[in-house]
Design an enzyme around this catalytic site. Structure first.
Site, PDB file in Angstrom:
ATOM      1  N   ARG A 114       0.819  -1.215   0.000  1.00 45.99           N
ATOM      2  CA  ARG A 114       0.000   0.000   0.000  1.00 45.99           C
ATOM      3  C   ARG A 114       0.853   1.265   0.000  1.00 45.99           C
ATOM      4  O   ARG A 114       0.429   2.302  -0.516  1.00 45.99           O
ATOM      5  CB  ARG A 114      -0.932   0.005   1.206  1.00 45.99           C
TER       6      ARG A 114
ATOM      7  N   LYS B 272     -18.651 -17.061   1.193  1.00 36.61           N
ATOM      8  CA  LYS B 272     -20.113 -17.006   1.264  1.00 36.61           C
ATOM      9  C   LYS B 272     -20.769 -16.238   0.131  1.00 36.61           C
ATOM     10  O   LYS B 272     -20.272 -15.215  -0.306  1.00 36.61           O
ATOM     11  CB  LYS B 272     -20.520 -16.343   2.588  1.00 36.61           C
TER      12      LYS B 272
ATOM     13  N   GLY C 125      -8.789  -9.117  -0.786  1.00 30.65           N
ATOM     14  CA  GLY C 125      -7.542  -9.397  -0.064  1.00 30.65           C
ATOM     15  C   GLY C 125      -7.041 -10.814  -0.261  1.00 30.65           C
ATOM     16  O   GLY C 125      -5.853 -11.044  -0.521  1.00 30.65           O
TER      17      GLY C 125
ATOM     18  N   GLY D 260     -13.144  -4.017  -0.034  1.00 31.21           N
ATOM     19  CA  GLY D 260     -14.540  -3.589   0.099  1.00 31.21           C
ATOM     20  C   GLY D 260     -14.913  -2.559  -0.965  1.00 31.21           C
ATOM     21  O   GLY D 260     -15.995  -2.622  -1.552  1.00 31.21           O
TER      22      GLY D 260
HETATM   23  P1  ADP Z   1     -11.500 -12.083  -1.070  1.00 28.26           P
HETATM   24  O1  ADP Z   1     -10.763 -11.604   0.149  1.00 28.26           O
HETATM   25  O2  ADP Z   1     -10.589 -12.370  -2.220  1.00 28.26           O
HETATM   26  O3  ADP Z   1     -12.645 -11.184  -1.434  1.00 28.26           O
HETATM   27  P2  ADP Z   1     -13.201 -13.785   0.499  1.00 28.26           P
HETATM   28  O4  ADP Z   1     -12.742 -13.113   1.756  1.00 28.26           O
HETATM   29  O5  ADP Z   1     -14.570 -13.541   0.041  1.00 28.26           O
HETATM   30  O6  ADP Z   1     -12.164 -13.491  -0.694  1.00 28.26           O
HETATM   31  O7  ADP Z   1     -13.064 -15.370   0.666  1.00 28.26           O
HETATM   32  C1  ADP Z   1     -11.862 -15.963   1.000  1.00 28.26           C
HETATM   33  C2  ADP Z   1     -12.072 -17.070   1.985  1.00 28.26           C
HETATM   34  O8  ADP Z   1     -12.965 -18.053   1.486  1.00 28.26           O
HETATM   35  C3  ADP Z   1     -10.773 -17.794   2.283  1.00 28.26           C
HETATM   36  O9  ADP Z   1     -10.469 -17.639   3.646  1.00 28.26           O
HETATM   37  C4  ADP Z   1     -11.064 -19.234   1.913  1.00 28.26           C
HETATM   38  O10 ADP Z   1     -10.477 -20.155   2.808  1.00 28.26           O
HETATM   39  C5  ADP Z   1     -12.567 -19.308   1.996  1.00 28.26           C
HETATM   40  N1  ADP Z   1     -13.084 -20.419   1.200  1.00 28.26           N
HETATM   41  C6  ADP Z   1     -12.873 -20.660  -0.096  1.00 28.26           C
HETATM   42  N2  ADP Z   1     -13.441 -21.803  -0.491  1.00 28.26           N
HETATM   43  C7  ADP Z   1     -14.036 -22.334   0.609  1.00 28.26           C
HETATM   44  C8  ADP Z   1     -14.791 -23.521   0.859  1.00 28.26           C
HETATM   45  N3  ADP Z   1     -15.027 -24.403  -0.104  1.00 28.26           N
HETATM   46  N4  ADP Z   1     -15.250 -23.735   2.107  1.00 28.26           N
HETATM   47  C9  ADP Z   1     -15.007 -22.830   3.074  1.00 28.26           C
HETATM   48  N5  ADP Z   1     -14.309 -21.692   2.911  1.00 28.26           N
HETATM   49  C10 ADP Z   1     -13.830 -21.430   1.694  1.00 28.26           C
HETATM   50 MG    MG Z   2     -11.189 -11.761   2.237  1.00 29.12          MG
END
Ligand code: ADP
Ligand code: MG
Length: 394
Positions: free
Chosen positions: A37, A198, A351, A374
């Site tokens: 950053r 989710k 992230g 976000g």
């Molecule tokens: P980003 O930060 O890229 O936006 P998210 O925070 O939405 O991504 O999601 C990342 C998280 O989702 C990770 O911690 C990962 O372990 C979890 N994850 C991915 N696939 C699964 C799964 N099949 N079951 C449970 N958790 C999952």
């Molecule tokens: Mg995340």
């Protein structure tokens, strides 16, 4: 871009207040563990110095809840920034008041001053007008280079623009250009990859992307909710029971719009949520009752990679599996390689997705890695971000 940038105004000899996002991770000894950053703001700072401006930087760090907390001091950031710039960076122990005013008063052209954490004052997050005016009184021009907080109407992001000419810095400009293309003028074929834990975190994004993309790829934990919505037994997988109806309506919407919606056909299942779990690859209609799907399977990885080959624009947000554990990282790694190998304009946000890109080491082959988790999600949802709206139009 229809917003003014630092190149559209005269900053020579002026005091320029730049809102940056130096919310960097620190270890328990106060050492910066990732300076991405800070590096991301160098083009703006170097440009301003080259134009003979006096640069005053403001940022938040962590959640100090409106009072000074020594662990959240920005002083280690001043040191790191000085190393990166190869130049002295002055520091003031407060962002408003006599100390800030004195240091800014003495600041000359071609000098850099970082002020202490904005969130040591509760007025910052409340977008307090008096506080915003105090910050504004320190400078003649305001630059927003903090894309990562532009979805928050805080004093240093929104309120301050009522008192000073407000323009975008170079990082902000890059974010608006890349994400703006994905939202307003996408080239086709446009493929979006959405993953993560989710569905509920990303409903808005999925809904908006469905109106724009040719192909929508779903992976990660959220894929299980889509699979369950189609009647597959997902065992102990993460499934949001209250989102099954929503998943069904998104599937129907994709069909109606002619969007090709890709879901896993095979998954890596495990007998527990742990790195040392027993794991195996199964078809999505063979998930054992006591097991959970923690990654997409190899057939799915191949199909997803194939869907990216002809893409001209790719947006990726959210890993394909629990990539933090090596056993469940293969799907995310395969997708990272496929995005990197593609000739498409590629935009990655979130992230965890960025961490995955860095783990695979393909950052250089991504057109744009968004600095705001976000903020980039809200942008992709089609929302107007208050910090961007407040920047002066051209
Ligand atoms: P980003 O930060 O890229 O936006 P998210 O925070 O939405 O991504 O999601 C990342 C998280 O989702 C990770 O911690 C990962 O372990 C979890 N994850 C991915 N696939 C699964 C799964 N099949 N079951 C449970 N958790 C999952
Ligand atoms: Mg995340």
């Amino acid at each position: 871009m229809d917003k003014k940038t630092i190149r559209d105004i005269n900053v020579s000899g002026k005091k320029v207040l730049v809102r940056v996002d130096y919310n960097v991770p620190l270890d328990k000894n106060g050492k910066i563990t990732d300076d991405t950053r800070i590096r991301a703001t160098l083009p703006t700072i170097e440009y301003l110095l080259e134009k003979n401006a006096a640069v005053v930087l403001v940022s938040h760090l962590g959640r100090p809840k409106g009072a000074p907390v020594p662990e959240y001091s920005l002083s280690p950031v001043a040191k790191r920034l000085a190393e990166l710039l190869g130049k002295e960076v002055l520091f003031a122990g407060d962002c408003v008041g006599p100390q800030a005013e004195a240091k800014v008063g003495e600041l000359k052209a071609d000098q850099v001053l970082l002020l202490e954490n904005l969130r040591f004052h509760s007025e910052e997050e409340k977008n307090n007008a008096e506080f915003a005016a105090k910050l504004a009184s320190l400078a003649e021009v305001y630059v927003n280079d903090a894309f990562g907080v532009s979805h928050r109407a805080h004093a240093s992001v929104e309120g301050i623009t009522k008192y000073l000419p407000a323009v975008a810095g170079m990082l902000m400009e890059k974010e608006i250009n890349f994400l703006g293309q994905a939202v307003s003028s996408p080239v086709h074929p446009y493929v979006a990859i959405i993953g993560g834990a989710k569905v509920s975190d990303k409903i808005g994004v999925i809904g908006n992307l469905l109106t724009k993309v040719d192909t929508l790829i779903i992976g990660g934990g959220m894929a299980n909710t889509f699979l369950a919505a189609q009647g597959y037994a997902a065992g102990k997988s993460l499934v949001e029971e209250d989102k099954l109806e929503l998943a069904r309506s998104l599937i129907a919407d994709a069909k109606k719009r002619g969007v090709s919606l890709l879901l896993p056909t095979d998954v890596v299942v495990a007998d527990k949520f742990a790195a040392e779990a027993d794991s195996k690859v199964v078809k999505v209609d063979e998930i054992p009752q006591e097991w959970m799907a923690l990654d997409i399977g190899p057939d799915t990885s191949k199909a997803y990679a194939a869907a990216l080959v002809d893409a001209k624009l790719i947006v990726w947000n959210g890993p394909m599996g629990v990539f933090e554990m090596d056993t469940f990282a293969k799907g995310t790694e395969a997708v990272a390689h496929a995005v990197a190998a593609s000739k498409a304009v590629s935009v990655v946000g979130g992230g965890d997705s960025i961490a995955a890109i860095e783990k695979v080491g393909v950052q250089k082959n991504i057109s744009h890695i968004s600095t705001g988790g976000g903020a980039s999600l809200e942008f992709l949802e089609g929302k107007v971000l208050p910090g961007i709206a407040a920047i002066n139009d051209k």
